[in-house]
Structures are given as structure tokens and as C-alpha cells.
Write a protein that holds these residues in place. Structure first.
Motif, PDB file in Angstrom:
ATOM      1  N   VAL A 252       4.391-103.539  50.298  1.00 51.30           N
ATOM      2  CA  VAL A 252       5.324-104.063  49.400  1.00 51.30           C
ATOM      3  C   VAL A 252       6.382-102.900  49.503  1.00 51.30           C
ATOM      4  CG1 VAL A 252       5.898-104.362  46.950  1.00 51.30           C
ATOM      5  CG2 VAL A 252       3.642-104.968  47.913  1.00 51.30           C
ATOM      6  N   PRO A 253       7.769-103.384  49.824  1.00 47.85           N
ATOM      7  CA  PRO A 253       8.866-102.329  49.751  1.00 47.85           C
ATOM      8  C   PRO A 253       9.227-101.623  48.453  1.00 47.85           C
ATOM      9  CG  PRO A 253       9.592-104.413  50.112  1.00 47.85           C
ATOM     10  CD  PRO A 253       8.133-104.437  50.065  1.00 47.85           C
ATOM     11  N   SER A 254       9.937-100.578  48.541  1.00 47.87           N
ATOM     12  CA  SER A 254      10.436-100.030  47.339  1.00 47.87           C
ATOM     13  C   SER A 254      11.732-100.811  47.044  1.00 47.87           C
ATOM     14  CB  SER A 254      10.781 -98.426  47.450  1.00 47.87           C
ATOM     15  OG  SER A 254      12.153 -98.431  48.275  1.00 47.87           O
ATOM     16  N   ARG A 255      12.254-100.430  45.856  1.00 50.81           N
ATOM     17  CA  ARG A 255      13.871-101.383  45.629  1.00 50.81           C
ATOM     18  C   ARG A 255      14.759-100.744  46.254  1.00 50.81           C
ATOM     19  NH1 ARG A 255      12.646-104.123  41.064  1.00 50.81           N
ATOM     20  NH2 ARG A 255      11.301-103.341  39.585  1.00 50.81           N
ATOM     21  N   ALA A 256      14.725 -99.782  47.122  1.00 49.99           N
ATOM     22  CA  ALA A 256      15.508 -98.954  48.036  1.00 49.99           C
ATOM     23  C   ALA A 256      15.285 -99.678  49.365  1.00 49.99           C
ATOM     24  CB  ALA A 256      15.624 -97.611  48.165  1.00 49.99           C
ATOM     25  N   GLY A 257      14.226-100.571  49.730  1.00 48.73           N
ATOM     26  CA  GLY A 257      14.095-100.939  50.989  1.00 48.73           C
ATOM     27  C   GLY A 257      13.212-100.214  51.765  1.00 48.73           C
TER      28      GLY A 257
ATOM     29  N   PHE B  32       8.828 -99.764  42.933  1.00 51.40           N
ATOM     30  CA  PHE B  32       8.645-100.839  43.799  1.00 51.40           C
ATOM     31  C   PHE B  32       9.429-102.214  43.482  1.00 51.40           C
ATOM     32  CE2 PHE B  32       5.382 -97.798  44.905  1.00 51.40           C
ATOM     33  CZ  PHE B  32       5.461 -97.747  46.438  1.00 51.40           C
ATOM     34  N   ALA B  33       9.403-102.866  44.379  1.00 45.73           N
ATOM     35  CA  ALA B  33      10.224-104.366  44.326  1.00 45.73           C
ATOM     36  C   ALA B  33       9.055-105.222  43.912  1.00 45.73           C
ATOM     37  CB  ALA B  33      10.871-104.673  45.673  1.00 45.73           C
ATOM     38  N   ILE B  34       8.603-105.140  42.709  1.00 47.96           N
ATOM     39  CA  ILE B  34       7.407-106.010  42.038  1.00 47.96           C
ATOM     40  C   ILE B  34       8.247-106.821  41.040  1.00 47.96           C
ATOM     41  CG2 ILE B  34       5.371-105.888  41.113  1.00 47.96           C
ATOM     42  CD1 ILE B  34       4.500-103.380  42.049  1.00 47.96           C
ATOM     43  N   TYR B  35       7.991-108.069  41.117  1.00 48.52           N
ATOM     44  CA  TYR B  35       8.573-108.740  39.989  1.00 48.52           C
ATOM     45  C   TYR B  35       7.563-108.961  38.792  1.00 48.52           C
ATOM     46  CZ  TYR B  35      11.655-110.157  43.828  1.00 48.52           C
ATOM     47  OH  TYR B  35      12.664-110.076  44.730  1.00 48.52           O
ATOM     48  N   GLY B  36       8.215-109.357  37.620  1.00 47.94           N
ATOM     49  CA  GLY B  36       7.533-109.930  36.473  1.00 47.94           C
ATOM     50  C   GLY B  36       7.179-108.849  35.670  1.00 47.94           C
ATOM     51  N   GLU B  37       6.148-109.102  34.572  1.00 48.20           N
ATOM     52  CA  GLU B  37       5.809-108.106  33.835  1.00 48.20           C
ATOM     53  C   GLU B  37       4.586-107.269  34.087  1.00 48.20           C
ATOM     54  OE1 GLU B  37       5.441-110.714  30.305  1.00 48.20           O
ATOM     55  OE2 GLU B  37       7.003-111.787  31.386  1.00 48.20           O
ATOM     56  N   PHE B  38       4.638-105.941  33.954  1.00 44.16           N
ATOM     57  CA  PHE B  38       3.271-105.134  34.210  1.00 44.16           C
ATOM     58  C   PHE B  38       2.557-105.175  33.035  1.00 44.16           C
ATOM     59  CE2 PHE B  38       1.108-101.107  32.749  1.00 44.16           C
ATOM     60  CZ  PHE B  38       0.575-100.848  34.017  1.00 44.16           C
ATOM     61  N   GLU B  39       1.085-105.513  33.388  1.00 45.96           N
ATOM     62  CA  GLU B  39       0.135-105.866  32.383  1.00 45.96           C
ATOM     63  C   GLU B  39      -0.731-104.503  32.164  1.00 45.96           C
ATOM     64  OE1 GLU B  39      -0.253-110.536  31.735  1.00 45.96           O
ATOM     65  OE2 GLU B  39      -1.644-109.606  33.141  1.00 45.96           O
TER      66      GLU B  39
ATOM     67  N   ASP C 228       7.531 -89.643  43.831  1.00 40.97           N
ATOM     68  CA  ASP C 228       7.372 -89.506  42.376  1.00 40.97           C
ATOM     69  C   ASP C 228       8.153 -88.104  42.142  1.00 40.97           C
ATOM     70  OD1 ASP C 228       5.860 -87.394  42.659  1.00 40.97           O
ATOM     71  OD2 ASP C 228       3.923 -88.504  42.189  1.00 40.97           O
ATOM     72  N   ALA C 229       8.105 -87.810  40.615  1.00 37.14           N
ATOM     73  CA  ALA C 229       8.850 -86.852  39.931  1.00 37.14           C
ATOM     74  C   ALA C 229       8.452 -85.636  40.866  1.00 37.14           C
ATOM     75  CB  ALA C 229       8.744 -86.767  38.622  1.00 37.14           C
ATOM     76  N   GLN C 230       7.238 -85.402  41.030  1.00 43.04           N
ATOM     77  CA  GLN C 230       6.851 -84.153  41.668  1.00 43.04           C
ATOM     78  C   GLN C 230       6.895 -84.115  43.148  1.00 43.04           C
ATOM     79  OE1 GLN C 230       2.599 -84.558  40.332  1.00 43.04           O
ATOM     80  NE2 GLN C 230       3.219 -84.253  38.053  1.00 43.04           N
ATOM     81  N   GLY C 231       7.684 -85.061  43.717  1.00 43.41           N
ATOM     82  CA  GLY C 231       7.778 -85.277  45.126  1.00 43.41           C
ATOM     83  C   GLY C 231       6.516 -85.945  45.900  1.00 43.41           C
ATOM     84  N   ASP C 232       5.473 -86.328  45.305  1.00 43.84           N
ATOM     85  CA  ASP C 232       4.491 -86.868  45.804  1.00 43.84           C
ATOM     86  C   ASP C 232       5.039 -88.307  46.460  1.00 43.84           C
ATOM     87  OD1 ASP C 232       2.936 -84.806  45.635  1.00 43.84           O
ATOM     88  OD2 ASP C 232       2.058 -85.666  43.658  1.00 43.84           O
ATOM     89  N   TRP C 233       4.210 -88.603  47.546  1.00 45.10           N
ATOM     90  CA  TRP C 233       4.494 -89.850  47.929  1.00 45.10           C
ATOM     91  C   TRP C 233       3.455 -91.047  47.810  1.00 45.10           C
ATOM     92  CZ3 TRP C 233       8.069 -90.038  52.728  1.00 45.10           C
ATOM     93  CH2 TRP C 233       8.571 -88.937  52.938  1.00 45.10           C
ATOM     94  N   TRP C 234       4.190 -92.281  47.575  1.00 41.67           N
ATOM     95  CA  TRP C 234       3.354 -93.335  47.190  1.00 41.67           C
ATOM     96  C   TRP C 234       3.582 -94.828  48.026  1.00 41.67           C
ATOM     97  CZ3 TRP C 234       0.112 -93.614  42.838  1.00 41.67           C
ATOM     98  CH2 TRP C 234       0.154 -92.319  41.950  1.00 41.67           C
ATOM     99  N   ARG C 235       2.695 -95.548  48.001  1.00 47.94           N
ATOM    100  CA  ARG C 235       2.832 -96.695  48.666  1.00 47.94           C
ATOM    101  C   ARG C 235       2.028 -97.937  47.866  1.00 47.94           C
ATOM    102  NH1 ARG C 235      -0.793 -94.752  53.421  1.00 47.94           N
ATOM    103  NH2 ARG C 235      -2.915 -95.001  52.458  1.00 47.94           N
ATOM    104  N   THR C 236       2.633 -99.178  48.276  1.00 45.72           N
ATOM    105  CA  THR C 236       1.775-100.239  47.633  1.00 45.72           C
ATOM    106  C   THR C 236       1.702-101.296  48.524  1.00 45.72           C
ATOM    107  OG1 THR C 236       3.162 -99.683  45.429  1.00 45.72           O
ATOM    108  CG2 THR C 236       2.524-102.092  45.842  1.00 45.72           C
ATOM    109  N   TYR C 237       0.578-101.799  48.471  1.00 50.24           N
ATOM    110  CA  TYR C 237       0.060-103.283  48.870  1.00 50.24           C
ATOM    111  C   TYR C 237      -0.383-104.358  48.118  1.00 50.24           C
ATOM    112  CZ  TYR C 237      -1.311 -99.824  52.706  1.00 50.24           C
ATOM    113  OH  TYR C 237      -1.337 -98.667  53.643  1.00 50.24           O
ATOM    114  N   LEU C 238      -0.190-105.534  48.854  1.00 50.67           N
ATOM    115  CA  LEU C 238      -0.633-106.649  47.970  1.00 50.67           C
ATOM    116  C   LEU C 238      -2.098-106.529  47.821  1.00 50.67           C
ATOM    117  CD1 LEU C 238       0.805-109.934  49.638  1.00 50.67           C
ATOM    118  CD2 LEU C 238       1.366-108.695  47.579  1.00 50.67           C
TER     119      LEU C 238
END
Ligand code: ADP
Ligand code: GN1
Ligand code: MG
Length: 392
Positions: free
Chosen positions: A97-102, A16-23, A108-118
Motif C-alpha cells: 500500500v503506497p504512502s500519500r506521497a506515492g 499511508f493512502a488508506i481510505y475510510g475511518e480508522f477503528e 515516522d517522527a523518529q526517522g524509522d521506516w514503515w510499510r503497509t500491506y493489505l
């Protein structure tokens, strides 16, 4: 979260197009369908959190269409908020929040679908309404949500779960489960099965009214249980319009406004949680109901037809009936649909819904009378001579 789950999640988050360092990341929420997580990132010294969800593909067979709907709906609502000049807009509607591919999702590696929101900060959800004030606020939130989406326009939203609230289809699946009795559980649910058989006749009122055109098709949420509405921790910060945000948008699609009112009535009007086993606590509360309806109609009276108003009381009983039937069917089929955390969980939920219907039945005359009064008052409040500009 175990190590495998964590490394899978890390792989997903990186797409996902998330900036910064993962905590860190943790599981979150109490929904019955998707898997929800929350993560925290350091973005140039500011800590920002996100919500991530693995979409349940057994329930939503076309996650791409789910996300197409959600993008349209959230953009439309954001447009309305901008035009209204609402403060704190990104806390009043989900931000995808879009993926890096827009794209609005990643796989994911198993083919499952994910989404991200603020992640929407400074809010909470309720499992039971504590006061008429809570109920009024929840009702208003859904009325406003429906109002915002009334002019969404073409193309029609995808039906992410066809026949979601179609009682006739729900009954035929129930009868299939009964006939198969694949888990040998029919014997443990005799009273609940008998209730569903006896009450089949009244179960199809809403879907019939929608099909014969006596009530209009509208965009609705279809899953307005209370914990799908985020409530501001500090209602004062939003001024005249405290923040609320309707989440869980997977089932936003055409239906009737009454599906939403009905699910609100089902979840808000009793102080017992949906899986409470002490059925003496499952009581319909008429004061909470009145406040809920008043809040809902303060936004919805302006677009509801008299035919919709006439079915409001029935909608609560009807959606409670549908949920009871769905919990029972899932129990008979072996608990494949809803998340469960104990043996007999779905049967408990079904018993709870039946108890609520019985409590509504006992108070039916009063519910009908109060509904008529509140509908009439709300209609009067929106007549032109009562608008602030006409009065001043
Ligand atoms: P499910 O379909 O499993 O019910 P939901 O979309 O309702 O999943 O999410 C589960 C819970 O997570 C919600 O009830 C809500 O409490 C919380 N939640 C979901 N999205 C957000 C968000 N963007 N910000 C804050 N909390 C959220
Ligand atoms: C599910 O996703 P969640 O937990 O908000 C279900 C609703 C039921 C509800 C019962 C897509 O809602 O229809 O009313 O459980 N959602 C779906 O608690 O089936
Ligand atoms: Mg939910």
C-alpha cells in the motif's frame, strides 16, 4: 501497546493512502526481526484490515532498497498469477500500500521506516507441521515461489543483507564474539562452542558450491521458515490450487535455491518449536521430510540441476547449522539481533538446532536414500511422456 506507541502508529498510518475511518490497531505476528501491527478501517461500510511493519534498520540498513526489491518481486508474481488466471490473487501475493506521497514506505517522527500491506484474510501460519499434508503444501508453496521468480530479469535485486548465508563470514563473526566475550557468557556455552568448532569444516558446503559455480545463482527467499508462509484456513475455497502466500520478503535476493529448501527442512521436519527446551522432542521426522520434498519438487524439479538435487539433503543440515551458529553468536554478543523473551533464549535456540542436526546425523543414510528416490521420481514426473497432454 502503550499510549506513546499507539500515537506514533496513528501518525504513521495517516501517511499511508488508506481510505475510510480508522477503528483500531494491535500488535501482531511472531517474527524475530520487524515490529508488526494490524489495523482495521471502515471503508464505506466494509471492514478492511492492513498489516503495518516498522522495518528493523539495524538488520536492514537500506530500507529503501528492501522496498524496491519487494515492489518488483510482488509485481512480478502478480503478473504471473494474472496470466495463469488464478483466483483470489490478492491473497496469493503481498500487496504494497503506497504512502500519500506515492512511495512504498513512510518515515515516522523518529526517522524509522514503515510499510503497509493489505492484511491477507482467512489464513494462518504454523509453528510446527502437524502432518505430511501440511509439509507437502509448504514445500509446494516455496517451489512455486522460486518458479515464479526464476525469470525476474535485470537489474539484479539488491542484496539487502550481504553474505546472509555465507558460513565463512558467519564463522568469523562467531570467533570475534568468542574473543571479545563482551557479556561474559562464553563459560555458559562451552558444549555449543565446541560443537561449532568441531563442525566448521562441513558448514561451508553450500556457499562453496555457489562460489565455485557448481550450482547456479537464483532468486530465492532466504528466510523460508514455516511461519513466513500463510496457509488458507479453508483449502477448499481455492479449488485445485489452495491459497498460500509467502510473506517476509525482506531477504528475497540472489542466492541458491538450496538456502530455501534448507530452511524449510530445518523448520518443517521437526515437531518441536525452534526454542523448545526439551531436546528429547527435537527429532527429525523422515515422513514429514519426504512429503515436504515431494511438494517442493512438484514445482521445482523442472528447473533444478542435478548438482542442486545432489545437495538437497545437505542443505537442511547446513541451514540448521548456520542458524545454530547465528543464535549462539547473538547470545554471546548480548542478544542484539533476534527478538528474545527470556534469559538464555538464543542459547536455547542454538541447543535446539544442534539437537536437530544430531537427529539428522543419526538418520543420514535414510535421508540420502529417500532424497535420491524422490528426486528421481520427480524428474520422471516432468518428462514429456508424463505430461497430461502427452498422455491424453
Ligand atoms: P518478521 O520479519 O518479523 O518475521 P514478518 O514479515 O514475517 O515479520 O511478519 C510477521 C508475521 O505477520 C508473519 O509470520 C505472518 O504471520 C504475519 N503477516 C505478515 N504480513 C501479513 C499479511 N500481509 N497478512 C497477514 N499476515 C501477515
Ligand atoms: C529471522 O524474520 P524471521 O523471524 O522470519 C531471521 C532468519 C532466521 C529466523 C530464525 C532477516 O526470521 O534468518 O532463520 O529468524 N531473519 C533475518 O527463526 O535475519
Ligand atoms: Mg517472519
Amino acid at each position: 501497546m502503550d499510549n506513546d506507541c499507539f500515537s506514533l502508529l496513528k501518525g504513521v498510518l495517516n501517511q499511508f493512502a488508506i481510505y475510510g475511518e480508522f477503528e483500531f490497531a494491535e500488535t501482531f505476528g511472531s517474527g524475530h526481526i520487524n515490529n508488526t501491527y494490524r489495523s482495521r478501517w471502515n471503508q464505506a461500510g466494509i471492514r478492511v484490515r492492513y498489516t503495518h511493519q516498522r522495518i528493523n534498520e539495524r538488520v536492514f540498513v537500506r530500507p529503501d532498497e528492501v522496498m524496491e526489491n519487494i515492489e518488483r518481486v510482488t509485481r512480478h508474481i502478480m503478473g504471473k498469477l494474472i496470466r495463469e488466471g488464478a483466483a483470489d490473487r490478492s491473497r496469493r501475493v503481498l500487496s504494497v500500500v503506497p504512502s500519500r506521497a506515492g512511495k512504498p514506505w513512510v518515515r515516522d517522527a523518529q526517522g524509522d521506516w514503515w510499510r503497509t500491506y493489505l492484511f491477507i484474510e482467512g489464513t494462518h501460519t504454523l509453528e510446527v507441521a502437524k502432518s505430511p499434508r501440511d509439509a507437502r503444501f509448504l514445500g509446494k508453496s516455496i517451489g512455486r515461489f522460486q518458479k515464479y521468480l526464476a525469470d525476474l530479469g535485470e537489474p539484479r535485486l539488491h542484496e539487502t543483507i550481504p553474505d546472509f548465508h555465507n558460513m565463512e563470514k558467519r564463522y568469523s563473526r562467531f570467533y570475534d564474539a568468542l574473543a571479545k566475550d563482551s557479556c561474559n557468557r562464553v563459560k555458559d556455552a562451552a558444549a555449543e562452542i565446541a560443537f561449532m568448532r568441531e563442525n566448521e569444516g562441513r558448514g561451508s558446503i553450500l556457499i562453496r558450491a555457489l562460489k565455485d559455480g557448481s550450482i547456479p545463482e537464483r532468486i530465492c527467499h532466504n528466510d523460508t521458515k514455516m511461519n513466513n508462509i500463510l496457509i488458507d484456513d479453508d483449502p477448499e475455497t481455492g479449488g485445485n490450487s489452495p491459497v498460500s502466500c509467502v510473506v517476509d520478503l525482506d531477504t528475497v535476493m540472489p542466492g541458491t535455491s538450496l538456502f530455501d529448501v534448507g530452511d524449510l527442512i530445518r523448520t518443517v521436519t521437526t515437531r518441536a518449536e525452534e526454542d523448545e527446551r526439551d531436546l528429547s522432542k527435537v527429532e527429525f521426522d523422515i515422513d514429514i521430510f519426504g512429503a515436504l520434498l515431494d511438494g517442493y519438487l512438484s514445482e521445482a524439479a523442472q528447473f533444478l540441476s542435478p548438482e542442486e538435487n545432489a545437495l538437497i539433503a545437505e542443505s537442511g543440515r547446513n541451514i540448521t547449522h548456520i542458524m545454530g551458529l547465528r543464535f549462539l553468536t547473538d547470545y554471546l554478543e548480548g542478544d542484539h539481533y533476534y527478538h528474545t523473551t527470556r534469559a538464555g533464549h538464543n542459547l536455547d535456540r542454538c541447543r535446539n538446532q544442534i539437537a536437530l542436526i544430531r537427529s539428522m546425523d543419526r538418520q543420514w543414510e535414510m535421508i540420502g536414500e529417500l532424497t535420491r528416490i524422490i528426486c528421481e521420481q520427480s524428474r520422471t514426473n516432468i518428462l514429456p511422456h508424463n505430461t497430461p497432454s502427452a498422455r491424453s
